[in-house]
Design a protein around this motif. Structure first.
Motif, PDB file in Angstrom:
ATOM      1  N   HIS A1059       0.908  -1.118  -0.077  1.00 40.48           N
ATOM      2  CA  HIS A1059       0.185   0.070   0.059  1.00 40.48           C
ATOM      3  C   HIS A1059       1.018   1.149  -0.111  1.00 40.48           C
ATOM      4  O   HIS A1059       0.717   2.158  -0.641  1.00 40.48           O
ATOM      5  CB  HIS A1059      -0.966  -0.123   1.242  1.00 40.48           C
ATOM      6  CG  HIS A1059      -1.667   1.284   1.550  1.00 40.48           C
ATOM      7  ND1 HIS A1059      -2.566   1.803   0.444  1.00 40.48           N
ATOM      8  CD2 HIS A1059      -1.849   2.097   2.331  1.00 40.48           C
ATOM      9  CE1 HIS A1059      -3.092   2.946   1.164  1.00 40.48           C
ATOM     10  NE2 HIS A1059      -2.425   3.017   2.306  1.00 40.48           N
ATOM     11  N   LYS A1060       2.015   1.261   0.885  1.00 38.74           N
ATOM     12  CA  LYS A1060       2.746   2.453   0.944  1.00 38.74           C
ATOM     13  C   LYS A1060       3.408   2.796  -0.317  1.00 38.74           C
ATOM     14  O   LYS A1060       3.602   3.830  -0.754  1.00 38.74           O
ATOM     15  CB  LYS A1060       4.068   2.078   2.028  1.00 38.74           C
ATOM     16  CG  LYS A1060       3.259   2.176   3.659  1.00 38.74           C
ATOM     17  CD  LYS A1060       3.278   3.796   3.929  1.00 38.74           C
ATOM     18  CE  LYS A1060       2.846   3.699   5.624  1.00 38.74           C
ATOM     19  NZ  LYS A1060       1.481   4.171   5.791  1.00 38.74           N
ATOM     20  N   ARG A1061       3.811   1.510  -0.968  1.00 32.69           N
ATOM     21  CA  ARG A1061       4.690   1.966  -2.545  1.00 32.69           C
ATOM     22  C   ARG A1061       3.656   2.280  -3.412  1.00 32.69           C
ATOM     23  O   ARG A1061       4.024   3.136  -4.285  1.00 32.69           O
ATOM     24  CB  ARG A1061       5.397   0.632  -2.655  1.00 32.69           C
ATOM     25  CG  ARG A1061       6.683   0.362  -1.672  1.00 32.69           C
ATOM     26  CD  ARG A1061       7.126  -1.174  -1.735  1.00 32.69           C
ATOM     27  NE  ARG A1061       7.984  -1.231  -3.145  1.00 32.69           N
ATOM     28  CZ  ARG A1061       8.842  -2.616  -3.466  1.00 32.69           C
ATOM     29  NH1 ARG A1061       8.565  -3.355  -2.715  1.00 32.69           N
ATOM     30  NH2 ARG A1061       9.296  -2.429  -4.717  1.00 32.69           N
ATOM     31  N   ALA A1062       2.554   2.016  -3.214  1.00 36.36           N
ATOM     32  CA  ALA A1062       1.584   2.260  -4.483  1.00 36.36           C
ATOM     33  C   ALA A1062       1.207   3.685  -4.140  1.00 36.36           C
ATOM     34  O   ALA A1062       1.335   4.622  -4.991  1.00 36.36           O
ATOM     35  CB  ALA A1062       0.425   1.508  -4.183  1.00 36.36           C
ATOM     36  N   GLU A1063       1.154   4.202  -2.810  1.00 36.73           N
ATOM     37  CA  GLU A1063       0.879   5.656  -2.623  1.00 36.73           C
ATOM     38  C   GLU A1063       2.023   6.581  -3.241  1.00 36.73           C
ATOM     39  O   GLU A1063       1.741   7.489  -3.578  1.00 36.73           O
ATOM     40  CB  GLU A1063       0.830   5.973  -1.009  1.00 36.73           C
ATOM     41  CG  GLU A1063      -0.559   5.311  -0.646  1.00 36.73           C
ATOM     42  CD  GLU A1063      -0.908   6.020   0.899  1.00 36.73           C
ATOM     43  OE1 GLU A1063      -1.937   6.425   1.297  1.00 36.73           O
ATOM     44  OE2 GLU A1063       0.249   5.853   1.758  1.00 36.73           O
ATOM     45  N   ARG A1064       3.284   6.131  -2.882  1.00 36.92           N
ATOM     46  CA  ARG A1064       4.439   7.051  -3.558  1.00 36.92           C
ATOM     47  C   ARG A1064       4.136   7.323  -5.036  1.00 36.92           C
ATOM     48  O   ARG A1064       4.379   8.143  -5.497  1.00 36.92           O
ATOM     49  CB  ARG A1064       5.874   6.366  -3.281  1.00 36.92           C
ATOM     50  CG  ARG A1064       6.447   6.748  -1.940  1.00 36.92           C
ATOM     51  CD  ARG A1064       7.600   6.188  -1.760  1.00 36.92           C
ATOM     52  NE  ARG A1064       7.498   5.056  -0.756  1.00 36.92           N
ATOM     53  CZ  ARG A1064       8.411   4.184  -0.272  1.00 36.92           C
ATOM     54  NH1 ARG A1064       9.490   4.149  -1.179  1.00 36.92           N
ATOM     55  NH2 ARG A1064       8.387   3.462   0.695  1.00 36.92           N
ATOM     56  N   VAL A1065       3.926   6.003  -5.634  1.00 40.01           N
ATOM     57  CA  VAL A1065       3.581   6.043  -7.049  1.00 40.01           C
ATOM     58  C   VAL A1065       2.680   7.116  -7.491  1.00 40.01           C
ATOM     59  O   VAL A1065       2.700   7.931  -8.244  1.00 40.01           O
ATOM     60  CB  VAL A1065       3.461   4.670  -7.705  1.00 40.01           C
ATOM     61  CG1 VAL A1065       3.235   4.751  -9.237  1.00 40.01           C
ATOM     62  CG2 VAL A1065       4.731   3.729  -7.574  1.00 40.01           C
ATOM     63  N   ALA A1066       1.421   6.742  -6.666  1.00 35.49           N
ATOM     64  CA  ALA A1066       0.394   7.808  -6.962  1.00 35.49           C
ATOM     65  C   ALA A1066       0.612   9.145  -6.684  1.00 35.49           C
ATOM     66  O   ALA A1066       0.213  10.232  -7.678  1.00 35.49           O
ATOM     67  CB  ALA A1066      -0.909   7.373  -6.110  1.00 35.49           C
ATOM     68  N   ALA A1067       1.440   9.335  -5.789  1.00 39.33           N
ATOM     69  CA  ALA A1067       1.806  10.904  -5.363  1.00 39.33           C
ATOM     70  C   ALA A1067       2.578  11.520  -6.758  1.00 39.33           C
ATOM     71  O   ALA A1067       2.439  12.543  -6.890  1.00 39.33           O
ATOM     72  CB  ALA A1067       2.490  11.105  -4.197  1.00 39.33           C
ATOM     73  N   ALA A1068       3.556  10.534  -7.129  1.00 35.92           N
ATOM     74  CA  ALA A1068       4.430  11.205  -8.203  1.00 35.92           C
ATOM     75  C   ALA A1068       3.564  11.495  -9.388  1.00 35.92           C
ATOM     76  O   ALA A1068       3.703  12.246 -10.436  1.00 35.92           O
ATOM     77  CB  ALA A1068       5.513  10.003  -8.376  1.00 35.92           C
ATOM     78  N   LEU A1069       2.146  10.448  -9.554  1.00 35.23           N
ATOM     79  CA  LEU A1069       1.760  10.543 -10.935  1.00 35.23           C
ATOM     80  C   LEU A1069       0.691  11.837 -10.927  1.00 35.23           C
ATOM     81  O   LEU A1069       0.210  12.351 -11.931  1.00 35.23           O
ATOM     82  CB  LEU A1069       0.869   9.459 -11.393  1.00 35.23           C
ATOM     83  CG  LEU A1069       1.815   8.139 -11.559  1.00 35.23           C
ATOM     84  CD1 LEU A1069       0.906   7.065 -11.692  1.00 35.23           C
ATOM     85  CD2 LEU A1069       2.629   8.540 -12.966  1.00 35.23           C
ATOM     86  N   MET A1070       0.138  12.094  -9.524  1.00 32.23           N
ATOM     87  CA  MET A1070      -0.877  13.006  -9.462  1.00 32.23           C
ATOM     88  C   MET A1070      -0.928  14.150 -10.109  1.00 32.23           C
ATOM     89  O   MET A1070      -1.694  14.952 -10.777  1.00 32.23           O
ATOM     90  CB  MET A1070      -1.616  13.137  -8.208  1.00 32.23           C
ATOM     91  CG  MET A1070      -2.352  11.865  -8.033  1.00 32.23           C
ATOM     92  SD  MET A1070      -3.286  11.743  -6.250  1.00 32.23           S
ATOM     93  CE  MET A1070      -4.820  10.932  -6.760  1.00 32.23           C
ATOM     94  N   GLY A1071       0.595  14.958  -9.695  1.00 34.39           N
ATOM     95  CA  GLY A1071       0.634  16.077 -10.298  1.00 34.39           C
ATOM     96  C   GLY A1071       1.032  16.310 -11.665  1.00 34.39           C
ATOM     97  O   GLY A1071       0.678  17.564 -12.587  1.00 34.39           O
ATOM     98  N   ARG A1072       1.501  14.950 -12.179  1.00 37.63           N
ATOM     99  CA  ARG A1072       1.788  15.401 -13.840  1.00 37.63           C
ATOM    100  C   ARG A1072       0.537  14.838 -14.645  1.00 37.63           C
ATOM    101  O   ARG A1072       0.755  15.104 -15.677  1.00 37.63           O
ATOM    102  CB  ARG A1072       2.946  14.272 -13.759  1.00 37.63           C
ATOM    103  CG  ARG A1072       4.416  14.489 -13.208  1.00 37.63           C
ATOM    104  CD  ARG A1072       5.402  13.743 -13.539  1.00 37.63           C
ATOM    105  NE  ARG A1072       6.933  14.227 -12.989  1.00 37.63           N
ATOM    106  CZ  ARG A1072       7.191  13.918 -12.054  1.00 37.63           C
ATOM    107  NH1 ARG A1072       6.579  13.011 -11.045  1.00 37.63           N
ATOM    108  NH2 ARG A1072       8.497  14.252 -11.605  1.00 37.63           N
ATOM    109  N   LEU A1073      -0.070  13.821 -14.181  1.00 40.65           N
ATOM    110  CA  LEU A1073      -1.207  13.265 -15.247  1.00 40.65           C
ATOM    111  C   LEU A1073      -2.374  13.389 -14.715  1.00 40.65           C
ATOM    112  O   LEU A1073      -2.876  13.803 -13.617  1.00 40.65           O
ATOM    113  CB  LEU A1073      -0.925  11.569 -15.284  1.00 40.65           C
ATOM    114  CG  LEU A1073       0.505  11.351 -15.747  1.00 40.65           C
ATOM    115  CD1 LEU A1073       0.369   9.778 -15.519  1.00 40.65           C
ATOM    116  CD2 LEU A1073       0.989  11.763 -17.031  1.00 40.65           C
ATOM    117  N   ASN A1074      -3.348  13.568 -15.861  1.00 38.23           N
ATOM    118  CA  ASN A1074      -4.950  13.470 -15.511  1.00 38.23           C
ATOM    119  C   ASN A1074      -5.546  12.430 -15.264  1.00 38.23           C
ATOM    120  O   ASN A1074      -4.731  11.303 -15.667  1.00 38.23           O
ATOM    121  CB  ASN A1074      -5.539  14.335 -16.779  1.00 38.23           C
ATOM    122  CG  ASN A1074      -4.965  15.504 -17.175  1.00 38.23           C
ATOM    123  OD1 ASN A1074      -4.577  16.414 -16.262  1.00 38.23           O
ATOM    124  ND2 ASN A1074      -4.961  15.708 -18.509  1.00 38.23           N
TER     125      ASN A1074
END
Length: 1605
Positions: A1059-1074
């Motif tokens: 879960h934690k590792r998935a959150e990190r990826v999500a955080a990296a994507l949210m600013g950049r992608l729609n």
């Protein structure tokens, strides 16, 4: 002069004029004669012969006027002889002598040449060959045809220049020019050296070529224009013309273009760089719809391969095929065409023949009562009379055996054999025992002593050949004969015994298949003198066995023919009377004295009449072919016994023998006079030797066989017999067994001479060859049968065959026996002509019955020899036989090729042979093979061992260097192509099924709604919510554990860590992608892939998992990555740092455009921050992820999986496999698509069980990794792929003992499921179970799953429910889309295993592919599926969904028309079994037969490639793998050769045979490649379409490509 060949012309150019010839020194003449002989025997090549001859004659030949000296030696220029050499007519006889007189007839040669002239050069595609397989061509032969693409063009230029220089000869039919044209047009055969090859262990090699060659289907009349056009085609490399449309559908031709190919390896779709979508139509055409790019940016596929296939199709359009006759069409059977008799064929019209009687045996005063009595008489009364003179290899007499010596030495031997050989105080031999006589052909004296010694001792001699090696051709069969005769002792000479192969102990080796023998040397020092009072018993001739003669049958088995004392005596009497033998005559014998005529005249009858035999050994004949004529002259012999071969040889060497005279001869017995082709030798011999005192009437052909002994012989002239006869018969008539004197055709005739009158005291009749022995009509050919006191008695120890052969009762047309005497079949085919003369037209051994017509092997040999063969093959080394394929005989011609013959020349010659045989005999040759010089098995006295050659051909051990198969023209009895019946209406189908008591074929898994279980995950609509819930509820529960190659844990993840590792990826994507953006995940198998997948879901992006490129093989693997990224419209790539570098590397830039990658992020060091908030999809129908995979037909297809489908899939698998948090499962699959992806990334999160992940790539370095893990973690449920299973069976098959010592124990496994999208591979799963049974694996554990693009998990065995069942179906019925169950082991049976149990919530129905109506039980149809976890549709870039919409939502045309189904694209059937499932209902089993896209529609029937491939792999031990596909309605078979390249050509015939026999299909092209060339995808499935594209683009670098005519 019509048959004059270019070599003939050459010899004439170098021929000294008669004046010069007379002045040639004697030693030069001798050397010339020697050369001639070497050439005729094949001991010297044509080129060597010409060179040596040229040297010898150079000083004596005046320059020929008007011919440039440089041309005198060039045998390529075939001008007509008259225009060059005015004096040519004097040399007529000489030039003719370059031809083998044995099979020669000017008439026949002219016929063959005329026949060939009718065929204007028909262009046949020449087989391609890798250089290493080529026979070493001579250096002067033109540029090798396939050095590289560059030299291909220079070659064309150079050839163009060559043409210009040879223009003066164009007026004379320019054969030389045509020779070059053929060269130019042939093009290069494989462009191996022009291709850059890169390969690595994981992928497959790919080759890129630059050559394109346009082939002209036919030669233009205007030669120069052709050369020019061809030259243009070679130089212009940007020639983008599409290949001609060969399907005959001209309006489609614009669409029918074969696509260039990105790469011929895994995971690449066909032509996706051109954005075209591809759909195969049933007849092998391809519909393509063009995207934004045009076709011009790839390599145009009018490569050599497709142009050759075009040539092949052009030749196939023309063959003369008999019109299709009536067929029987039966519901289940594909009946073969029944050969209806041709109404116009000739039928016999004569009366029934009456039997022919020989004159009665005369009564002779004082005739000895038996042969030993005769020996006794002459040995005691005329001891000084010469009996036998033996010669050495120089032709000098070595020893003359007198009758006195023969008598005393035979007596000594008889005494020794009976009294001095004992075992354990018992005599070794008693009268009646059989004894082997093993004597070399140059020692007749010792043989004669041994033979008569046995007769005196009342032992039975069995003369056999001297075994030279342990593996002599036919030696094993001789051993079988000795064993069945109970032979324990072999007699031989001292010299021979020393030469036999020895074992280590120094004793004679035991030969393969031979019984244990004692060897006894009969030389003087080993035999003892009998005491004075011992006399051998000399009795009257009885019916006891006197001797046994061996005979080899057509099939190669060896039989022993027993001859009684009385028959031996009567035969001597009959021969004496027929030949007019008188006491003390001299006779020259050139034949083998161990059997047949050589034994009858030279050993038996000679002793009856106290004659003197001069025995000429074969070894002397080879050195000096004139020796027998010289001996006739020296000894004033009255009789000579020869074969036509000996006459022919002496013709070649006769010119320098002026001083021999044959005037003493009153009889020249031609022992093989029954061979129709002996007449030419007789005529030619007479022409030459009449001047030396030979009288025409002296030549006496005779007919004989081992079984019937002498049947007929032409009497010497003093007996007042009618003059000899000659008949010119129509071969067409003979093939129908009818005698017609040829009038109109003139082309195909057989000239036969009579073999004289029937033997004294014999009764002869002619009977039909097959079936009941009806007496023939007078104008009908049949088998000659003899009833007389002098035939063999039986085949030793074979009572059944004896009855058929020695005790035939001929019957009249009304079925009444016409005589009470039994007859012996002679195996001679013939008839009785005018004047009661017997004519023989062939032998049973050479008889080939092809579709009801009879052909004789010798006649076919003669036709082959009439096609100017001197340049390409050895004359005496041609074998013709027939093999049985698909219920008919097929003709095979095998010849030895000269080492200096070039590929093209040999091929040209082969195609001419085919045409000649087709014209003259109206029969097709099935296979024509050329083998390297001196490799055919030899018979004991020269000649070819036919049955052994046939055996090698059928076993694939002939190793030819050239092969041409012509099944298309020969095989005319294929079943009629299936006509599609007008479809029955839907309603009547249902009624029909009801009446027949069949239920509609549908089945379903358990109902999910009824199954109440404590499934917490059901509360959540989305899989990402399940992960968050598990991270809170059971944060430390381990979900994943990844193993590395060493078997140690590489990484793990608990619920919270993931879960934690998935959150990190999500955080990296949210600013950049729609939200809704597509993201490509390019990761090696591991936890990172799983974490980023959930990270994308958290961020509201749509993940697409992609297999990373292989660093050693970017050129082929990177384009696939690029394609998926583009087609899926991914806006971002997530990957590791290492792969990111790789994607942007210099090497990558060579394969794809690296500037056009979307944004690439590496997730190795993401900051530890939480994303602001999780994305919540508005409805579960929204897209969760895309699943991309390349189908086996090479189409890249991505499917859309919604959130609801994802959850339904997980729940279904959880229920089927009973997965709970406390369970562990082991997965050895690729995690990128289909069920593999679901098991890696989804199921553990949903069900909470722990997954032990084993990346399949790690097995390459440690094959036992997966099984060791299963054992270590005591796993109950495990999944793998077929490629993993194959790696284990191949890599660990021999290591089960070592694994057991490492405590690997598989008894814990309850189910091991192979994840597949194909028919279960039953052989593989069974061998896997068998191998690992020793490690405790239960045989019931292994099963398969079934999924496809529309639904990745339809069937899965699971933990409960009945075991998978296997049924056997009739393969022939399957081709008609019918399922017919048969017993195991019945012919044409195919085992099919059930593909696991249908998952909960899944409904399956079988539908008709065309009418879309439901089918009854046990009908083959398309599997349709309805389930909550079906994918929602294809995701493609073109908006082409309309094409495929019905794949996902289609409805039945009648019946239940409401349910929405998805079409799987797979054919299968349902069958209700006797087993019960968990609910107590009878269990419905689903059987998958194969992918609809992969099936081949041929002859109106549906074939599954795997069935053909299985047959092919079974056909030869060296075939490692096989793949088939069709190209323009031709079946192409690609086989991987595991073994030496010289075996490559053996496979061509075997592959063609097996596919004909088992599938009734004719193979169009056989391609032999190296192991590993057939591309395999990650699931272990063959990528046949990639292979096809690679083949057409000429990228396979094949060892050999054979185009079957």
């Amino acid at each position: 002069m019509a048959e004059r060949t270019s070599t003939g012309l050459l010899t004439m150019m170098l021929e000294p004029t008669p004046a010069v010839a007379a002045t040639l020194p004697a030693e030069v003449r001798e050397k010339l004669a020697e050369l001639e002989l070497e050439l005729s025997e094949g001991d010297i090549t044509q080129k060597g012969y010409e060179k040596k001859r040229g040297k010898l004659l150079a000083p004596y030949v005046p320059q020929i006027q008007g011919v440039d000296p440089s041309l005198q030696i060039d045998n390529r220029i075939q001008a007509s002889s008259q225009s060059v050499l005015p004096g040519s007519k004097h040399n007529k006889s000489r030039a003719a002598n370059t031809r083998d007189e044995r099979f020669r007839s000017d008439l026949h040669t002219e016929a063959v040449q005329a026949a060939l002239a009718k065929y204007k050069e028909r262009k046949m595609p020449m087989p391609s060959k890798r250089r290493s397989v080529l026979v070493q061509s001579s250096v002067e032969a033109c540029t090798p045809p396939d050095t590289s693409s560059a030299s291909e063009d220079e070659g064309s230029l150079r050839r163009q220049g060559r043409l210009a220089t040879s223009t003066p000869y164009q007026g004379q039919g320019h054969p030389a020019v045509e020779h070059w044209f053929n060269r130019v047009i042939q093009g290069s055969s494989t462009s191996s050296s022009a291709s850059s090859t890169s390969s690595h262990p994981g992928g497959r090699s790919v080759t890129t070529t630059t050559t394109t060659t346009t082939s002209h289907a036919a030669l233009n009349a205007n030669a120069a224009a052709t050369a020019l056009a061809d030259f243009m085609a070679h130089t212009q490399l940007d020639n983008h013309s599409a290949p001609p449309d060969v399907t005959g559908l001209s309006e489609r031709s614009s669409l029918h273009t074969e696509h260039p190919q990105v790469a011929s390896v895994r995971g690449v779709s066909r032509g996706y760089n051109n954005h075209t979508s591809i759909m195969e139509t049933a007849d092998g055409c391809e519909w393509r719809s063009e995207g934004s790019h045009s076709l011009m940016d790839g390599v145009p596929v009018n490569s050599r391969v497709s142009s050759k296939i075009q040539q092949l199709l052009n030749t196939l359009k023309r063959p003369k095929r008999p019109p299709l006759r009536e067929f029987f069409v039966d519901d289940f059977e594909d009946l073969l065409d029944v050969q209806q008799p041709d109404l116009n064929q000739p039928k016999p019209e004569g009366l029934q023949m009456s039997p022919l009687e020989g004159e009665p045996l005369g009564v002779v005063n004082n005739w000895p009562p038996s042969l030993p009595a005769a020996l006794h008489r002459w040995g005691t009364t005329q001891p000084k009379s010469p009996c036998l003179t033996a010669l050495d290899n120089a032709g000098k007499p070595v020893y003359t055996l007198t009758y006195g010596k023969l008598w005393t030495r035979s007596q000594k031997l008889a005494y020794t054999l009976l009294n001095k050989l004992s075992t354990r105080n018992e005599p070794l031999l008693v009268p009646g025992d059989r004894v082997a006589l093993v004597f070399p052909n140059n020692d007749p004296v010792m043989f004669m002593v041994a033979f008569y010694g046995c007769l005196l001792a009342e032992l039975v001699p069995v003369p056999i050949e001297v075994p030279l090696t342990r593996k002599d051709a036919g030696s094993q069969q001789i051993g079988f004969l000795l064993g069945s005769c109970g032979v324990t002792l072999a007699l031989t000479t001292d010299a021979c015994q020393k030469g036999l192969p020895k074992a280590q102990t120094g004793e004679v080796a035991t030969f393969k298949g031979w019984p244990r023998l004692l060897w006894f040397v009969t030389d003087g020092k080993h035999v003892v003198k009998p005491p004075k009072d011992w006399h051998p018993p000399i009795r009257e001739a009885s019916n006891d066995i006197a001797y046994i003669e061996y005979k080899t049958s057509k099939e190669g088995s060896t039989m022993g023919i027993t001859v009684s004392h009385s028959a031996m005596l009567v035969h001597c009497h009959a021969l004496t009377q027929a030949c007019g033998y008188t006491e003390a005559e001299t006779i020259t014998n050139v034949l083998d004295f161990k059997r047949e005529a050589g034994l009858w005249h030279g050993v038996l009858t000679s002793v009856m009449n106290r004659m003197h035999v001069i025995s000429i050994p074969y070894s002397l004949m080879k050195v000096n072919p004139l020796s027998w004529i010289q001996k006739v002259h020296t000894y004033k012999a009255r009789v000579a016994v020869v074969k036509s071969r000996d006459m022919h040889w002496s013709l070649l060497a006769q010119r320098d023998q002026r001083d021999v005279s044959l005037s003493s001869l009153r009889m020249l017995i031609v022992a093989d006079g029954a061979n129709p082709w002996s007449i030419s030798s007789c005529d030619a011999f007479l022409n030459v030797f009449q001047a030396r005192g030979l009288r025409p009437e002296v030549i006496c052909p005779c007919a004989s066989s081992s079984e019937a002994m002498t049947v007929a012989i032409r009497r010497p002239p003093e007996m007042g017999v009618p003059p000899p006869g000659k008949a010119v018969l129509s071969m067409g008539g003979l093939s129908h067994s009818v005698i017609r004197v040829d009038t109109e055709e003139k082309l195909s005739v057989l000239t036969v001479q009579d073999v004289g009158q029937v033997m004294p005291g014999a009764l002869v009749c002619v009977v039909r060859v097959e079936g009941t022995p009806y007496i023939c009509q007078t104008d009908e050919v049949g088998e000659i049968c003899v009833s007389s006191g002098c035939t063999g008695v039986a085949y030793y120890g074979l009572p059944g065959m004896t009855k058929n052969l020695f005790e035939t009762i001929p019957v009249t047309s009304s079925g009444i026996p016409f005589s009470d005497r039994p007859f012996t079949r002679t195996s001679l085919l013939g008839f009785v002509g005018p004047d009661s003369l017997v004519f023989v037209v062939g032998k049973m051994d050479g008889l080939m019955v092809v579709s009801g017509r009879r052909h004789n092997a010798d006649d076919v040999v003669a036709t082959a020899l009439a096609v100017e063969p001197m340049k390409f093959v050895y004359r005496g080394r041609i074998a013709v036989f027939s093999v049985s394929v698909l219920h008919d005989e097929r003709i095979v011609v095998v010849a030895e090729q000269r080492p200096d013959a070039s590929e093209e020349d040999s091929f040209q010659w082969m195609s001419r042979i085919l045409q000649a045989i087709d014209s003259i005999h109206q029969v097709g040759v099935y296979c024509l093979a050329l083998v390297p010089a001196n490799t055919l098995p030899k018979a004991p006295l020269g000649g070819i061992h036919i049955s052994e050659t046939k055996q090698r051909f059928l076993e694939g051990a002939l190793h030819p260097c050239n092969v041409l198969m012509c099944p298309h023209t020969c095989v005319t009895n294929l079943p009629k192509p299936r006509q599609k019946q007008p479809e029955v209406g839907p309603a009547s189908m249902i009624v029909g099924n009801l009446v027949a008591g069949k239920r509609i074929a549908q089945a379903c898994g358990r109902d999910v709604t009824q199954l109440e279980d404590n499934d917490q995950a059901r509360k959540f609509l989305y899989i990402q919510d399940v992960l968050q819930w598990r991270a809170q509820a059971t944060p430390d529960h381990p979900l994943f554990l990844v193993l590395n190659a060493k078997g140690t844990v590489a990484s793990t993840a608990s619920c919270l860590q993931l879960h934690k590792r998935a959150e990190r990826v999500a955080a990296a994507l949210m600013g950049r992608l729609n939200t809704g953006d597509h993201v490509a995940l390019v990761y090696p198998p591991g936890i990172e892939l799983i974490a980023t997948f959930y990270g994308c879901l958290y961020a509201g992006c749509v993940p697409v998992t992609v297999r990373p490129p292989h660093p050693q093989n970017l050129a082929t693997t990177l384009p696939t990555v690029k394609m998926i990224v583009e087609v899926s419209k991914s806006v971002c790539i997530l990957t590791t740092q290492a792969i990111m570098k790789l994607l942007k590397s210099k090497e990558a830039a060579a394969a794809v455009d690296v500037k056009s990658w979307p944004m690439v992020l590496d997730t190795d060091d993401l900051p530890r921050k939480k994303s602001p908030q999780m994305y919540k999809p508005p409805t579960p129908e929204m897209l969760a992820y895309l699943d991309f995979s390349v189908s086996t037909t090479g189409i890249l297809a991505g499917v859309k999986m919604s959130h609801s489908a994802t959850s339904a899939l997980c729940r279904s698998i959880k229920l089927q496999c009973e997965l709970y948090p406390s369970r562990q499962i082991a997965i050895c699959l690729d995690p990128y698509c289909g069920l593999g992806f679901a098991l890696w990334c989804l199921c553990s999160v949903y069900s909470g069980h722990q997954s032990i992940l084993v990346p399949p790539l790690e097995l390459e370095s440690n094959a036992s990794l997966w099984l060791a893990a299963v054992s270590q973690y005591k796993v109950r449920v495990t999944f793998c792929s077929y490629s993993v299973m194959e790696m284990c069976t191949k890599g660990l098959g021999s290591q089960t003992e070592a694994l057991r010592l490492r405590n690997v124990n598989l008894s814990c496994v309850r189910t091991c499921m192979v994840v597949a999208e194909e028919r279960p591979r039953i052989a593989l799963t069974q061998s896997f179970s068998k191998i690992f049974k020793d490690l405790g694996l239960s045989p019931r554990a292994v099963s398969t799953t079934f999924g496809c693009r529309v639904n990745v998990a339809i069937c899965l065995q699971g933990t409960a429910g009945p075991d998978p069942t296997t049924v056997y179906v009739d393969m022939r019925a399957l081709r008609h889309d019918r399922v017919r169950l048969v017993e195991r082991g019945s012919p044409h049976s195919l085992p099919l295993m059930e593909s696991g149990k249908i998952l909960p919530g899944v409904k399956v129905i079988i539908a008709n592919t065309e009418t879309k109506g439901p089918l009854g039980d046990s009908h083959l149809g398309e599997i349709w599926v309805s389930s909550p976890h079906n994918a929602t549709g294809y995701y493609t870039v073109y908006g082409e969904e309309a094409l495929h919409a019905d794949h996902f939502n289609t409805k039945l045309s009648f019946g239940d028309t409401q349910t929405v189904w998805a079409r799987t694209g797979y054919l299968g059937f349902l069958r209700r079994t006797e087993l019960t499932d968990a609910s107590g209902e009878r269990h419905d089993a689903l059987y998958v037969v194969g992918s609809l896209d992969e099936t081949l529609e041929l002859r109106g029937m549906r074939y599954h490639p795997i069935d053909i491939e299985t047959s092919v792999i079974r056909s030869h031990k060296s075939i490692a793998e096989c793949a088939v596909f069709t190209w323009t309605n031709l079946l192409v078979v690609v086989v991987e050769l595991e073994g030496s390249e010289q075996e490559a050509l053996d496979l061509v015939a075997l592959v063609t045979n097996v596919v004909l026999e088992e599938h009734y299909l004719i193979v169009g092209v056989v391609v032999v490649v190296d192991p590993g060339v057939i591309p395999i995808n990650s699931r272990g499935e063959k990528q046949r379409m990639h292979l096809r594209d690679g083949f057409l683009a000429d990228q396979l670098d094949p060892i050999y490509v054979a185009y079957n005519m």
